[in-house]
Design a protein around this motif. Structure first.
Motif, PDB file in Angstrom:
ATOM      1  N   GLY A 322       0.823  -1.204   0.000  1.00 36.30           N
ATOM      2  CA  GLY A 322       0.000   0.000   0.000  1.00 36.30           C
ATOM      3  C   GLY A 322       0.858   1.255   0.000  1.00 36.30           C
ATOM      4  N   PRO A 323       0.227   2.428  -0.104  1.00 35.79           N
ATOM      5  CA  PRO A 323       0.975   3.691  -0.166  1.00 35.79           C
ATOM      6  C   PRO A 323       1.888   3.915   1.036  1.00 35.79           C
ATOM      7  N   TYR A 324       1.369   3.658   2.240  1.00 42.15           N
ATOM      8  CA  TYR A 324       2.187   3.939   3.418  1.00 42.15           C
ATOM      9  C   TYR A 324       3.249   2.869   3.646  1.00 42.15           C
ATOM     10  N   LEU A 327       5.933   4.256   1.614  1.00 43.99           N
ATOM     11  CA  LEU A 327       6.549   5.411   2.277  1.00 43.99           C
ATOM     12  C   LEU A 327       7.546   4.960   3.349  1.00 43.99           C
ATOM     13  N   ILE A 328       7.150   3.999   4.181  1.00 48.52           N
ATOM     14  CA  ILE A 328       8.051   3.513   5.238  1.00 48.52           C
ATOM     15  C   ILE A 328       9.285   2.871   4.622  1.00 48.52           C
ATOM     16  N   PHE A 329       9.096   2.041   3.587  1.00 52.61           N
ATOM     17  CA  PHE A 329      10.232   1.407   2.906  1.00 52.61           C
ATOM     18  C   PHE A 329      11.174   2.470   2.338  1.00 52.61           C
ATOM     19  N   LEU A 333      15.048   3.178   3.515  1.00 51.40           N
ATOM     20  CA  LEU A 333      16.106   3.089   2.506  1.00 51.40           C
ATOM     21  C   LEU A 333      16.973   4.350   2.524  1.00 51.40           C
ATOM     22  N   ILE A 334      16.349   5.517   2.619  1.00 51.93           N
ATOM     23  CA  ILE A 334      17.105   6.773   2.644  1.00 51.93           C
ATOM     24  C   ILE A 334      17.992   6.849   3.880  1.00 51.93           C
ATOM     25  N   ILE A 335      17.439   6.454   5.033  1.00 51.23           N
ATOM     26  CA  ILE A 335      18.228   6.493   6.273  1.00 51.23           C
ATOM     27  C   ILE A 335      19.432   5.554   6.166  1.00 51.23           C
ATOM     28  N   LEU A 336      19.232   4.368   5.584  1.00 47.60           N
ATOM     29  CA  LEU A 336      20.344   3.425   5.404  1.00 47.60           C
ATOM     30  C   LEU A 336      21.378   3.976   4.418  1.00 47.60           C
ATOM     31  N   LEU A 337      20.914   4.582   3.324  1.00 48.40           N
ATOM     32  CA  LEU A 337      21.845   5.171   2.362  1.00 48.40           C
ATOM     33  C   LEU A 337      22.642   6.307   2.998  1.00 48.40           C
ATOM     34  N   GLY A 338      22.013   7.011   3.952  1.00 52.85           N
ATOM     35  CA  GLY A 338      22.708   8.103   4.636  1.00 52.85           C
ATOM     36  C   GLY A 338      23.928   7.645   5.401  1.00 52.85           C
ATOM     37  N   CYS A 339      23.986   6.356   5.711  1.00 51.82           N
ATOM     38  CA  CYS A 339      25.173   5.813   6.382  1.00 51.82           C
ATOM     39  C   CYS A 339      26.356   5.688   5.430  1.00 51.82           C
ATOM     40  N   LEU A 340      26.108   5.844   4.111  1.00 50.22           N
ATOM     41  CA  LEU A 340      27.147   5.543   3.125  1.00 50.22           C
ATOM     42  C   LEU A 340      27.497   6.714   2.209  1.00 50.22           C
ATOM     43  N   LEU A 371       9.559  15.138   4.319  1.00 50.34           N
ATOM     44  CA  LEU A 371       9.943  13.842   4.907  1.00 50.34           C
ATOM     45  C   LEU A 371      11.281  13.376   4.337  1.00 50.34           C
ATOM     46  N   THR A 372      11.474  13.593   3.045  1.00 44.74           N
ATOM     47  CA  THR A 372      12.727  13.191   2.398  1.00 44.74           C
ATOM     48  C   THR A 372      13.911  13.931   2.993  1.00 44.74           C
ATOM     49  N   VAL A 373      13.780  15.247   3.171  1.00 42.32           N
ATOM     50  CA  VAL A 373      14.881  16.046   3.693  1.00 42.32           C
ATOM     51  C   VAL A 373      15.218  15.646   5.128  1.00 42.32           C
TER      52      VAL A 373
END
Length: 437
Positions: A322-324, A327-329, A333-340, A371-373
């Motif tokens: 579903g949409p949310y 959104l959670i996925f 993913l962004i938070i995990l990518l932020g580690c790299l 939310l992305t930022v």
């Protein structure tokens, strides 16, 4: 191979190239050109590359990037950040852990005229950390406060990340700036409450000494007024002109850069060699951002041609996710990518895929951008990349202070940002109310 298979192969190839250490913009251009050439032909790929270069960078809007970058650099060298900290230090000295809270709110005000988190981290690591440690705060906590509050630089307008998102999502820069005000204030308040909670429940984490005898520097009312005038004047000039409808974002950037230059000249903090260095640094930052935008635009068009975003929209929105769930996925993913990898690169890689899915899900793209930022900025505080953490370490250069200490000090603020992210998901109007007026 079908166009869809080529699109997925291009995404996988880009991830491999990034892992091998290739510059992200070069990798995106390479896989995009190869993908279009395989789907259509070499001639089409060459024409599309030329069209992307023309379409993506000729916009008048892009003049805002060097102007806000220059304004932030000029403000940094003219000691406006120290003056802002001094004002809040005077106001909050009697509050429990008042210097930590003063750092948060001084960073919030400083963010409103710089737009770059690293500038905030550099300034306040040299201004706030020595003052906090002198008054008995632990170095771990002092540097953690600076690292945590530095993320406000990309949330509170003007913000370089907001500009990049607005370009990719084809949203108004002015509306994105307005959307950042509520979440920026929310983050500031949650950070202040986090500091108060730590000071009450974990005194050993916050303080090295419980009985602090160090005296505060005294300022007369006239001195405080002089320290307040430059920052207030710039805020009035840039934000007042922008939100009052007198200036568009590019004109506001020009007015702010001119105002910051006048302040630096009046304070005699801008010798000729420093001015040249700032101009060169502004050019380097601007070119790197614009080159990344060009590469991301080409990548986005290649993906649209392959049908990957449409396929992913069907996969997420037509299944149990579903949409949310999407959104959670996406945020995880962004938070995990932020580690790299760095913030702008994350947005330029992920948004071409995610934006069509978000549109299909019916999300407000301004809310989605906020939310992305917030999620992207968490990467400034998480190991092993943690750019704000390494910036603070290099600025302080204390052999007794390890990078691990700063990461531990910043961890409560990562938790605070997760709380803020949950609130923003539950109450979208915090992000959209001003922007949609």
């Amino acid at each position: 191979m079908s166009p869809l298979e080529i699109g997925y192969a291009a995404v996988a190839g880009l991830i491999v190239l990034i892992y091998l250490g290739m510059p992200i913009a070069i990798g995106m251009l390479g896989v995009s050109f190869l993908g279009v050439a395989m789907i259509k032909s070499d001639a089409v790929a060459l024409r599309m590359l030329g069209a992307v270069g023309n379409d993506s960078l000729r916009e008048y809007l892009f003049a805002v990037v060097p102007l806000f970058v220059l304004m932030g650099l000029l403000v940094t060298v003219s000691n406006v950040g120290k003056d802002t900290f001094d004002v809040f230090q005077k106001m909050l000295r009697r509050v429990l852990a008042g210097l930590g809270i003063a750092t948060v709110f001084a960073n919030a005000v400083f963010a409103s005229i710089t737009g770059i988190s690293i500038a905030s981290a550099t300034v306040f690591s040299r201004v706030a950390v020595p003052e906090m440690t002198r008054h008995g705060y632990s170095k771990r906590f002092a540097t953690g406060v600076v690292a945590g509050s530095s993320v406000l630089g990309m949330m509170i307008p003007p913000s370089l990340l907001m500009i990049v998102y607005a370009v990719l999502a084809e949203e108004s820069v002015g509306r994105m700036f307005l959307a950042g005000i509520g979440p920026g204030l929310l983050l500031s308040v949650i950070f202040a409450l986090t500091i108060l909670l730590l000071a009450r429940r974990r005194k050993d984490f916050v303080f090295d000494e419980t009985d602090v005898a160090a005296e505060f520097e005294e300022f007369s009312a006239a001195q405080l007024v002089r320290k307040s005038v430059p920052i207030l004047a710039l805020m009035l000039l840039v934000l007042g002109g922008l939100y009052g409808g007198l200036l568009n974002p590019t004109e506001a950037g020009a007015a702010g850069a001119a105002g910051a230059l006048v302040i630096a000249l009046i304070r005699r903090s801008l010798p000729r060699r420093t001015l040249w260095r700032l101009m060169v640094e502004t050019g380097q930052i601007t070119v790197s951002v614009l080159f990344l935008i060009l590469a991301a635009t080409f990548f986005s068009r290649m993906l649209a041609m392959s049908g990957v975003p449409r396929e992913l929209a069907g996969l997420f929105l037509g299944s149990a996710f579903g949409p949310y769930g999407f959104l959670i996925f996406y945020l995880v993913l962004i938070i995990l990518l932020g580690c790299l990898i760095d913030s702008i690169s994350i947005m330029l890689i992920v948004l071409p895929i995610a934006l069509p899915v978000a549109q299909e899900a019916g999300f407000d793209l301004i809310w989605f951008g906020v939310l992305t930022v917030v999620a992207v900025e968490m990467g400034l505080l998480t190991p092993p990349f943690g750019l704000s953490v390494y910036t603070i370490k290099s600025a302080i250069d204390d052999p007794e202070l390890t990078v691990g200490d700063i990461f531990r000090g910043a961890f409560p603020f990562v938790v605070a940002m997760l709380v803020a992210l949950a609130i923003l998901i539950l109450f979208p109007s915090i992000s959209t109310w001003l922007a949609r007026l």
